[in-house]
Design a protein around this motif. Structure first.
Motif, PDB file in Angstrom:
ATOM      1  N   ILE A 104      29.818  53.708   6.336  1.00 46.57           N
ATOM      2  CA  ILE A 104      29.964  54.176   7.718  1.00 46.57           C
ATOM      3  C   ILE A 104      31.366  53.789   8.208  1.00 46.57           C
ATOM      4  N   LEU A 105      31.710  52.523   8.066  1.00 50.72           N
ATOM      5  CA  LEU A 105      33.098  52.099   8.246  1.00 50.72           C
ATOM      6  C   LEU A 105      33.503  51.431   6.936  1.00 50.72           C
ATOM      7  N   ALA A 106      34.666  51.777   6.436  1.00 50.56           N
ATOM      8  CA  ALA A 106      35.076  51.247   5.133  1.00 50.56           C
ATOM      9  C   ALA A 106      35.240  49.734   5.219  1.00 50.56           C
ATOM     10  N   SER A 107      34.821  49.050   4.182  1.00 56.58           N
ATOM     11  CA  SER A 107      34.947  47.598   4.211  1.00 56.58           C
ATOM     12  C   SER A 107      35.879  47.071   3.142  1.00 56.58           C
ATOM     13  N   ASP A 108      35.911  47.691   2.002  1.00 56.41           N
ATOM     14  CA  ASP A 108      36.744  47.121   0.945  1.00 56.41           C
ATOM     15  C   ASP A 108      37.608  48.152   0.240  1.00 56.41           C
ATOM     16  N   ARG A 109      37.264  49.402   0.389  1.00 59.51           N
ATOM     17  CA  ARG A 109      38.026  50.411  -0.330  1.00 59.51           C
ATOM     18  C   ARG A 109      37.974  51.708   0.465  1.00 59.51           C
ATOM     19  N   ALA A 164      42.183  56.491  26.149  1.00 61.29           N
ATOM     20  CA  ALA A 164      42.245  55.022  26.080  1.00 61.29           C
ATOM     21  C   ALA A 164      41.626  54.522  24.774  1.00 61.29           C
ATOM     22  N   ALA A 165      40.591  55.202  24.295  1.00 63.18           N
ATOM     23  CA  ALA A 165      39.992  54.809  23.015  1.00 63.18           C
ATOM     24  C   ALA A 165      40.995  55.024  21.881  1.00 63.18           C
ATOM     25  N   GLU A 166      41.757  56.095  21.985  1.00 66.49           N
ATOM     26  CA  GLU A 166      42.794  56.325  20.964  1.00 66.49           C
ATOM     27  C   GLU A 166      43.898  55.274  21.056  1.00 66.49           C
ATOM     28  N   ASP A 167      44.208  54.834  22.285  1.00 63.94           N
ATOM     29  CA  ASP A 167      45.191  53.750  22.438  1.00 63.94           C
ATOM     30  C   ASP A 167      44.733  52.516  21.657  1.00 63.94           C
ATOM     31  N   LEU A 168      43.454  52.221  21.778  1.00 69.38           N
ATOM     32  CA  LEU A 168      42.923  51.044  21.085  1.00 69.38           C
ATOM     33  C   LEU A 168      42.915  51.249  19.574  1.00 69.38           C
ATOM     34  N   ALA A 169      42.465  52.414  19.162  1.00 66.01           N
ATOM     35  CA  ALA A 169      42.354  52.651  17.715  1.00 66.01           C
ATOM     36  C   ALA A 169      43.713  52.541  17.049  1.00 66.01           C
ATOM     37  N   GLU A 170      44.749  53.025  17.718  1.00 64.92           N
ATOM     38  CA  GLU A 170      46.053  52.974  17.066  1.00 64.92           C
ATOM     39  C   GLU A 170      46.638  51.561  17.091  1.00 64.92           C
ATOM     40  N   ALA A 171      46.043  50.689  17.899  1.00 59.44           N
ATOM     41  CA  ALA A 171      46.544  49.317  17.960  1.00 59.44           C
ATOM     42  C   ALA A 171      45.894  48.404  16.915  1.00 59.44           C
ATOM     43  N   VAL A 172      44.955  48.933  16.167  1.00 59.11           N
ATOM     44  CA  VAL A 172      44.347  48.151  15.090  1.00 59.11           C
ATOM     45  C   VAL A 172      45.360  48.054  13.944  1.00 59.11           C
ATOM     46  N   ALA A 173      45.459  46.869  13.359  1.00 62.58           N
ATOM     47  CA  ALA A 173      46.351  46.713  12.211  1.00 62.58           C
ATOM     48  C   ALA A 173      45.513  46.726  10.931  1.00 62.58           C
ATOM     49  N   ILE A 174      46.028  47.407   9.942  1.00 68.67           N
ATOM     50  CA  ILE A 174      45.305  47.437   8.668  1.00 68.67           C
ATOM     51  C   ILE A 174      46.265  47.127   7.531  1.00 68.67           C
ATOM     52  N   ASP A 175      45.684  46.601   6.484  1.00 65.29           N
ATOM     53  CA  ASP A 175      46.468  46.256   5.300  1.00 65.29           C
ATOM     54  C   ASP A 175      45.763  46.885   4.097  1.00 65.29           C
ATOM     55  N   ILE A 176      46.390  47.896   3.564  1.00 64.54           N
ATOM     56  CA  ILE A 176      45.784  48.623   2.436  1.00 64.54           C
ATOM     57  C   ILE A 176      46.734  48.589   1.251  1.00 64.54           C
ATOM     58  N   ASP A 177      46.218  48.205   0.108  1.00 68.05           N
ATOM     59  CA  ASP A 177      46.988  48.333  -1.130  1.00 68.05           C
ATOM     60  C   ASP A 177      46.679  49.685  -1.747  1.00 68.05           C
ATOM     61  N   PRO A 178      47.638  50.565  -1.773  1.00 66.13           N
ATOM     62  CA  PRO A 178      47.340  51.897  -2.304  1.00 66.13           C
ATOM     63  C   PRO A 178      47.004  51.862  -3.794  1.00 66.13           C
ATOM     64  N   ALA A 221      42.497  44.101   4.743  1.00 66.13           N
ATOM     65  CA  ALA A 221      42.128  43.516   6.036  1.00 66.13           C
ATOM     66  C   ALA A 221      42.319  44.530   7.131  1.00 66.13           C
ATOM     67  N   ALA A 222      41.575  44.326   8.201  1.00 64.44           N
ATOM     68  CA  ALA A 222      41.791  45.079   9.431  1.00 64.44           C
ATOM     69  C   ALA A 222      41.710  44.086  10.574  1.00 64.44           C
ATOM     70  N   HIS A 223      42.634  44.204  11.516  1.00 62.12           N
ATOM     71  CA  HIS A 223      42.705  43.247  12.627  1.00 62.12           C
ATOM     72  C   HIS A 223      42.546  43.995  13.935  1.00 62.12           C
ATOM     73  N   LYS A 224      41.665  43.480  14.775  1.00 58.29           N
ATOM     74  CA  LYS A 224      41.457  44.128  16.073  1.00 58.29           C
ATOM     75  C   LYS A 224      42.624  43.828  17.002  1.00 58.29           C
ATOM     76  N   PRO A 225      42.904  44.745  17.918  1.00 65.59           N
ATOM     77  CA  PRO A 225      43.972  44.489  18.877  1.00 65.59           C
ATOM     78  C   PRO A 225      43.625  43.274  19.740  1.00 65.59           C
ATOM     79  N   VAL A 226      44.664  42.575  20.137  1.00 70.15           N
ATOM     80  CA  VAL A 226      44.465  41.406  20.984  1.00 70.15           C
ATOM     81  C   VAL A 226      43.821  41.847  22.295  1.00 70.15           C
ATOM     82  N   GLY A 227      42.780  41.157  22.677  1.00 71.19           N
ATOM     83  CA  GLY A 227      42.137  41.474  23.954  1.00 71.19           C
ATOM     84  C   GLY A 227      41.126  42.601  23.847  1.00 71.19           C
ATOM     85  N   ALA A 228      40.893  43.089  22.643  1.00 71.00           N
ATOM     86  CA  ALA A 228      39.961  44.208  22.510  1.00 71.00           C
ATOM     87  C   ALA A 228      38.857  43.881  21.508  1.00 71.00           C
ATOM     88  N   GLN A 229      38.518  42.602  21.435  1.00 71.06           N
ATOM     89  CA  GLN A 229      37.512  42.193  20.458  1.00 71.06           C
ATOM     90  C   GLN A 229      36.181  42.910  20.664  1.00 71.06           C
TER      91      GLN A 229
END
Lengths: 806, 391, 271
Positions: free
Chosen positions: A118-123, A141-155, A79-87
């Protein structure tokens, strides 16, 4: 700081003066045509800081793009979750519905294909792969947003070493694949018969390191939708705008007529800027989606972590020779780490397929076998870097030649001289059916040996103490400007055909040249103007090169493969020749002369003692048509011509590198003391620029030899992310390189010129390794992998010491 | 938040706005559209952004725009009437000292400084002085030749010279510039799920791992030491920067680890589990976590064994295996890693020993250089070295 | 990459800087920003605020007490290299300064900033330890003086307290005829040293010191400097003993010491 070159006088032995243009009229200005050492037309704007690179472009309403990239080499993206307020400012794969991944298949049988998202979706399949895109008014500011994205990766376990990627139990990288290889290619001819009775057999394992091409300007793009033209405009730091256009249109589902790619000034390419990037596709898709210009500029960290994509080879190679030094056969199994995806347009298998066909180098042999596998791993996709496979194969082949020489007790130059294709055999078809067009390889060897003064250096090498010296040689040939017959067999998305150029006289007598190749340091604005001068007599200062814009230039596969001087040069000559005929007809009418009697040169059309200026001819055609002859060519003063070489098998430039090194056996440091390059680029269009290509290439080769390495840990993590960790050669590392030109014209090209852009980068690793091994031989140590870092040298010495002690 | 600064740029007084974090190169390029100053790394290495501040060449990527308030900046666009720069430009052109042109503005700045500062420089000195500017095209040959030629000709005097150091006393009301607000809140990540012990990777399954091992003698009976180490709370208290947030009955736990290495900081939040073998006096702690902002992942396995000694003391053997991924794993200073890793391990063991001896628990360890342990990319040499030191 | 957000505060005086530092645990001092800058740009360092002390006149004070000279911590490496800051040694500081990184970095990076950053591979960390210099630290509770060889405690770790900063370096004037050797192993100009060593041979002052740097943490002053300098002690054994358990492979450090010793000897020959 041990690599401190001694100061030297006159370190260029250039034959440029002899190669100057044919003498013109007695009082004509200095030569400006083919062969002239003309200062570059493009320099003034760069020296003033007025070049315009993609990062210099700002458009109204533009947003900056930053990416969240995969921190792991291999994993399931849960999963990847967008930062709150940055949909609305952060985008995931699901936001790019309808955008296709990048696919570059080869038509060779057995090729396993991949799709680069282009953007990874499942792997995720390599560190640095794109997961999320964020936009903001500033990059910070774009980097501020990018680092605020949460991701869940099973290695998942990572394929970090190509030699183990095909082990049983290794995770399979792409669905539906049977093993982690894009392709295996193989050539075999006469091996068994040839090796019978060999007096010397040497078997070696060699490795080259994964590198980053590291142009000082990174990649980058600005994408904007032009509603008026209904066209996406992508400004991109690319070497191949037309190829990017085709690939981009495919990914976005647009017609090519709706896509325009513009390459402004580009800060170095070296192959890195020859592919379609997922980042470019993403920026374009967002520009379409948002209706705003989107800019992405690759930073150095992105380049190093996500762009380590070239040169990593492994060889198991055996050389067979007769007692007199005759090379009987070479048997080789090679692996190329092709990374996780097949990159557009060269595909994942170009590099490995080239290994099998060019390994024999400039030598004759009776038998040959080579297999090469494009191995898939969790690393960035492989791209062809300056020299492409040649740097690796030259390293393997030339080290085997030295090993055979040592085995037979022959000097390295003797075994080479014994086996080089002799000049009387030219043109020569070698064991892998490469057609060597012209040249005198043994002479290049002789001249290099003499210039370095090998015998004196050997005699003077210290036999004890911490500083040991050695000398090394490498000789190779480089196929360049090869065309359809070579490429169509690979079945990749790009096959070069005729190269086009358009030449147009402007109403004031200037000349516009339009070419589809791109110049990003090669000096094409100058060399193509020299060719126009040669064929049309126009002052190079009046020539304007239009390039780097798909809307303004004819189709071309672009700048790669040492092809521009030959192909674009030939095309410009053809267009200018056609244009010259039309000029002559108009001039003849104005001069009341027979067209056959009109000659053009120095900006004039002459018939006997009478002349008109080119500007007069142009003015007449455009602005005083009432004065034109009745039968004037209605196509006017604009000519487009296509060009290809007499045979499209490529020109073969060649070179011999000879180097003297000092190895500090206490620190492991290698200092380059003297470096000679004897090279043959055929006819030189501008010897100053040829020298520049050779110097620059050689220093990149020195980087490959001594410094550059992207290492990975067992989890596939790249172990360098700054230029303090990934070392590029600096000025103090480089000795005064001496270049000696030979100039054997190619029978295949318009002026006899040969592709030379990559040559310099091919020889240094082999020559330097041979020199280091020469220095270490009395100690029983040898190096067999790149780069030759102090740690590697110390390890080799320690291993030799342990062996001696055992 | 952007606030105003005033600089002299190329001889003109320029007022502009910049965030505190904006470096001079971005200020020049993005605010003033002086795009001749190029960015090649933003890591202080490549030299493409070299400009003059108060007459001295500096890295514009390592110089904050605010730090230049009131100072004088000269960029490649500001040398139109400069005879020395004109000479250098001619020489670069004549000697083919540029190809793609991207490093050129920085090269010219450094070349200008070499010529005016080191009129006697020989080739070797020129090459050394140029080594802070990377060029990927020319192989440096033409650049060195151009500078040599200008020096040999007897260059015109430099019009731009360093100004004397000015103590930059801020204006009357020194302007504190607050940090800008983040535009969006950090997304909640997936809650780390507590897993049973066996679900975490064992030490030998950690790829890219560093292994550190220590064995020390503790002047306390085995039972006392065991009482310390069987309790995750004690272990957590002993590890500098570690905090236990929740502890389950079954040995599962949730916690975080704050580490620092100089100015660098990371906070790993994670989950783990402990398994004990009281009979064998050994145990193992496994876990994994992530530093949210740097996106660095950490997986670890810590194994310990106690053995009674004849002198009544205890031999505590301790092996820690870590694997890192993400940005903090991607560096190349192995010696730092080794030293910092040693420190954190030493601190943890010493703390356990103190507690086992019944000494007053040391004050809660501050964040210690464990970061390096984490930075600990784990080069082979490093791992080998430490393994070699197992008693 | 661009830094994460932070606040910026130009300090008006030493006291102002100290107050600001004491008030904000998340603040960092910045003078030249040459070491911190890359970490900021990579977002590895995320201070809440930068307190800019580059402009403080107090950090540029020079005091000559006869036997020693106190040099303000705010001088740049380039000023030391160029002799614009005093060099109480016989040119040793100037030479060391000139070998730090690159000129553009030296033009902003400062003596105190480099020491406080405490990169184990940094030149001033080993040179000041090797010279037996003292560092003057000032906090809200006043000044204290610590020996340079006890200042660094680990990688990027020092004895500096949260509210303290380096205000000056105190260097003893060597006797006439004293000798010095400094050798560092860098493969490329300006890169971090992988091994370094200094030799100070000033028997007249009773100071014969050999020190090793670039060890990943604190520098090490070897036990018997006089014995090493006078050739009575084998450098190989001395280095191996001093680094046992600290460094995996002492080979380069042995080489560094040998070459620093040789450099000091050559300095004698040159005099």
């Amino acid at each position: 700081m041990p690599v401190r070159p001694p100061q030297r006088e006159g370190d260029v032995l250039s034959a440029s003066d002899a190669a100057d243009a044919p003498a013109g009229h007695p009082h004509s200005p200095p030569p400006r045509g083919v062969g002239a050492r003309l200062p570059r037309k493009e320099d003034d704007r760069f020296l003033a800081g007025k070049g315009r690179y993609v990062g210099d472009i700002r458009l109204a309403g533009m947003v900056e793009l930053a990416f969240l990239r995969s921190p792991v080499a291999h994993g399931i993206l849960r999963a990847a979750h967008k930062p709150v307020g940055a949909q609305d400012a952060v985008f995931l794969a699901e936001d790019l519905a309808g955008v296709h991944g990048i696919r570059a298949d080869s038509g060779l049988p057995g090729f396993q294909s991949s799709v680069q998202p282009i953007l990874a979706s499942d792997r995720v399949r390599h560190v640095g792969e794109l997961i999320a895109a964020a936009i903001a008014d500033t990059r910070a500011a774009a980097e501020d947003l990018a680092e605020a994205v949460a991701i869940d990766i099973d290695p998942l376990p990572a394929l970090h070493d190509m030699t183990r990627a095909r082990d049983a139990g290794a995770p399979i990288l792409h669905e539906g694949w049977t093993e982690n290889a894009f392709l295996e290619t193989r050539i075999e001819t006469g091996l068994e018969a040839a090796i019978e009775g060999a007096a010397a057999v040497v078997k070696r394992t060699y490795r080259t390191a994964r590198q980053c091409m590291a142009p000082i300007e990174g990649r980058g793009c600005v994408a904007v939708w032009d509603g008026n033209l209904e066209m996406l405009i992508l400004y991109s730091a690319t070497q191949m705008p037309h190829i990017v256009r085709s690939g981009l249109a495919e990914c976005l589902g647009l017609e090519e007529g709706q896509v325009r790619v513009v390459a402004p000034d580009v800060g170095g390419g070296f192959g890195y800027k020859g592919i379609l990037l997922a980042e470019e596709v993403c920026a374009s898709a967002l520009a379409l989606k948002l209706g705003r210009p989107v800019r992405w500029l690759e930073d150095r960290r992105e380049h190093l972590v996500a762009g380590a994509n070239c040169r990593e080879h492994a060889y198991e190679i055996t050389g067979y020779a007769a007692a007199d030094g005759e090379l009987l056969a070479v048997d080789c199994a090679a692996l190329v780490d092709s990374g996780a995806y097949s990159a557009y347009p060269f595909s994942a298998c170009l590099e490995a397929a080239q290994v099998t066909s060019i390994l024999p180098g400039p030598y004759t042999m009776r038998g040959y076998r080579c297999s090469a596998v494009s191995v898939a791993t969790n690393k960035p996709p492989i791209l062809p870097y300056r020299g492409v496979a040649r740097t690796g194969v030259c390293f393997a082949m030339e080290l085997v030649m030295d090993a055979l020489a040592a085995e037979l007790g022959l000097p390295p130059e003797a075994i080479r001289a014994r086996n080089l294709v002799p000049p009387e055999a030219m043109p020569f078809t070698n064991i892998t059916n490469k057609y060597f067009d012209s040249g005198d390889y043994p002479q290049a060897l002789r001249r290099a040996v003499e210039a370095l003064d090998l015998d004196s250096l050997r005699a003077a090498a210290p036999k004890e103490g911490p500083k040991r010296r050695g000398v090394g040689l490498a000789i190779f040939c480089e196929q360049g400007a090869h065309g359809t017959s070579v490429y169509h067999g690979w079945g990749i998305p790009m096959v070069p055909g005729f190269e086009q150029a358009t030449a147009r006289l402007t109403p004031d007598g200037g000349l516009e040249l339009r070419v589809g190749v791109h110049s990003h340091g090669q000096g094409l604005e100058t060399t193509l103007a020299q060719i126009a001068h040669e064929t049309l007599g126009i002052d190079p200062a009046r020539v304007k090169l239009v390039h780097g814009d798909t809307a303004l230039t004819p189709y071309s596969t672009g700048t790669w493969g040492s092809r521009c001087g030959v192909m674009a040069g030939g095309a410009v000559a053809a267009a200018c020749t056609t244009l010259a005929e039309r000029v002559k007809r108009i001039a003849a009418h104005l001069l009341q002369a027979d067209p056959a009697d009109v000659e053009i040169g120095d900006g004039l059309a002459r018939a006997g003692s009478a002349s008109v200026r080119l500007a007069d001819v142009a003015y007449t055609f455009y602005r005083a048509p009432q004065n034109l002859p009745a039968d004037v060519d209605r196509r006017g003063l604009e000519a487009s011509e296509g060009y290809r070489t007499v045979k499209d098998t490529g020109t073969f430039s060649y070179a011999c590198h000879a180097v003297s090194v000092e190895v500090d056996i206490e620190t492991g440091d290698i200092a380059l003391l003297d470096y000679v390059i004897v090279e043959d680029a055929g006819t030189m269009i501008n010897p100053m620029i040829v020298d520049g290509q050779v110097y620059g290439g050689a220093v990149q080769g020195i980087g490959t030899a001594l410094f550059e390495e992207m290492r990975y840990d067992g989890a596939g993590q790249p172990l360098a992310s700054t230029l303090a960790d990934y070392h590029l050669p600096v000025a103090a590392d480089i000795p005064p390189i001496r270049i000696i030109h030979m100039a054997t014209p190619s029978p295949l090209s318009r002026f006899g010129q040969k592709g030379i852009g990559e040559s310099g980068a091919i020889g240094p690793p082999a020559a330097i390794a041979n020199a280091v091994n020469d220095a270490l031989r009395p100690l029983g140590a040898r190096v067999a992998s790149l780069p030759m870092t102090p740690e590697a040298v110390r390890a080799a010495l320690a291993a030799a010491g342990a062996e001696a002690g055992a | 938040m952007s606030t105003a600064i005033t600089l002299d740029i190329n001889g003109r007084t320029v007022a502009g706005e910049a965030e505190p974090r904006t470096h001079l190169a971005d200020f020049l390029r993005e605010e003033l559209l002086l795009t001749g100053t190029h960015l090649g790394c933003e890591q202080g290495v490549c030299g493409a952004c070299t400009v003059f501040v108060d007459g001295r060449p500096v890295r514009a990527c390592l110089t904050l725009a605010h730090a230049c308030d009131g100072q004088s900046v000269r960029t490649v666009e500001g040398f139109d009437d400069d005879a020395l720069m004109a000479r250098l430009r001619d020489a670069f052109k004549t000697h083919h000292g540029l190809q793609c042109g991207f490093c050129t503005p920085g090269m010219l700045a450094t070349a200008y400084d070499i010529v005016r500062r080191l009129p006697q420089a020989d080739t070797a000195r020129i090459r050394r002085e140029l080594s802070g500017n990377l060029c990927r095209c020319t192989g440096y040959h033409g650049i060195v030749a151009a500078i040599e030629a200008v020096l040999a000709e007897g260059p015109p005097p430099a019009a731009l010279v360093p100004t004397a150091h000015r103590s930059r006393m801020p204006r009357e009301a020194p302007a504190d510039v607050p940090a800008p607000e983040r535009t969006a809140a950090v997304a909640d990540g997936p809650a780390s799920v507590l897993k049973p012990f066996a679900a975490y990777p064992a030490a030998d399954a950690l790829t890219g791992e560093a292994t550190l091992a220590r064995s020390i003698t503790i002047d306390a009976p085995c039972e006392a030491v065991w009482a310390m180490v069987e309790n995750p709370k004690t272990i957590a208290a002993a590890i500098p920067g570690a905090h236990l947030d929740a502890l389950g009955e079954d040995g599962t736990l949730r916690g975080h680890l704050e580490v620092a290495l100089g100015p660098m900081r990371a906070r790993f939040a994670g989950v783990g589990a402990m398994r004990l073998d009281p009979a064998g006096r050994q145990g193992e702690l496994r876990g994994e976590g992530q530093d949210r902002l740097s996106r660095t992942g950490l997986a670890a396995a810590l194994a310990f064994t106690l053995a009674p000694r004849e002198d009544g003391g205890t031999q505590l053997s301790f092996t820690a295996t870590y694997a890192l991924n993400g940005p903090l794993a991607q560096f190349g200073r192995p010696a730092l890693v080794a030293a910092a890793a040693d420190r954190i391990l030493e601190e943890a063991i010493a703390s356990i020993a103190r507690r086992a001896r019944g000494e007053e628990a040391a004050p809660a360890p501050r964040r210690l250089g464990g970061f390096a342990l984490l930075v600990g990319i784990v080069r082979d040499a490093f791992a080998r070295a430490l393994r070699g030191r197992r008693p | 990459m661009k830094p994460a957000p932070f606040a910026y505060r130009p300090a008006t005086s030493l006291a102002d800087a100290q107050r600001a530092l004491a008030a904000d645990a998340d603040a960092k001092l910045s003078a030249g920003n040459q070491s911190l800058g890359p970490m900021l740009n990579l977002r590895l360092a995320r201070p809440g605020a930068l307190i800019d002390i580059a402009g403080l006149a107090e950090l540029r004070a020079v005091t000559d007490s006869g036997g020693a000279v106190r040099i303000g911590a705010g001088f740049t490496h380039a000023e030391i290299e160029d002799g614009e800051a005093p060099d109480p040694t016989l040119g040793w500081l100037r030479a060391a300064a000139g070998a730090i990184a690159h000129r553009a970095v030296r033009n902003r990076g400062t003596l105190g900033g480099s020491l406080a950053h405490a990169d184990p591979a940094a030149d001033w960390v080993i040179v000041m330890a090797g010279l037996g210099a003292n560092l003057v630290l000032a906090g809200t509770n006043g000044e204290r003086v610590v020996p340079a060889d006890a200042f660094v405690t680990g990688p990027f770790e020092t004895v500096l307290r949260a509210d303290e900063m380096i205000v000056a370096v105190e260097i003893a004037k060597p006797s006439p005829g004293a000798r010095w050797g400094y050798w560092k192993y860098t493969r490329q100009v300006g890169e971090f040293a992988k091994a370094s060593a200094t030799v100070l041979d000033d028997p007249a002052a009773g100071r014969q010191r050999c020190a090793l740097g670039a060890l990943g943490g604190a520098p090490v002053v070897l036990a018997d400097g006089a014995g090493l300098i006078e050739g009575r002690v084998d450098p190989d054994g001395a280095v191996r003993a001093a680094l046992a358990g600290r460094v995996a492979d002492p080979q380069l450090h042995v080489v560094a010491l040998r070459r620093a010793l040789a450099a000091a000897k050559q300095a004698e020959a040159a005099q």
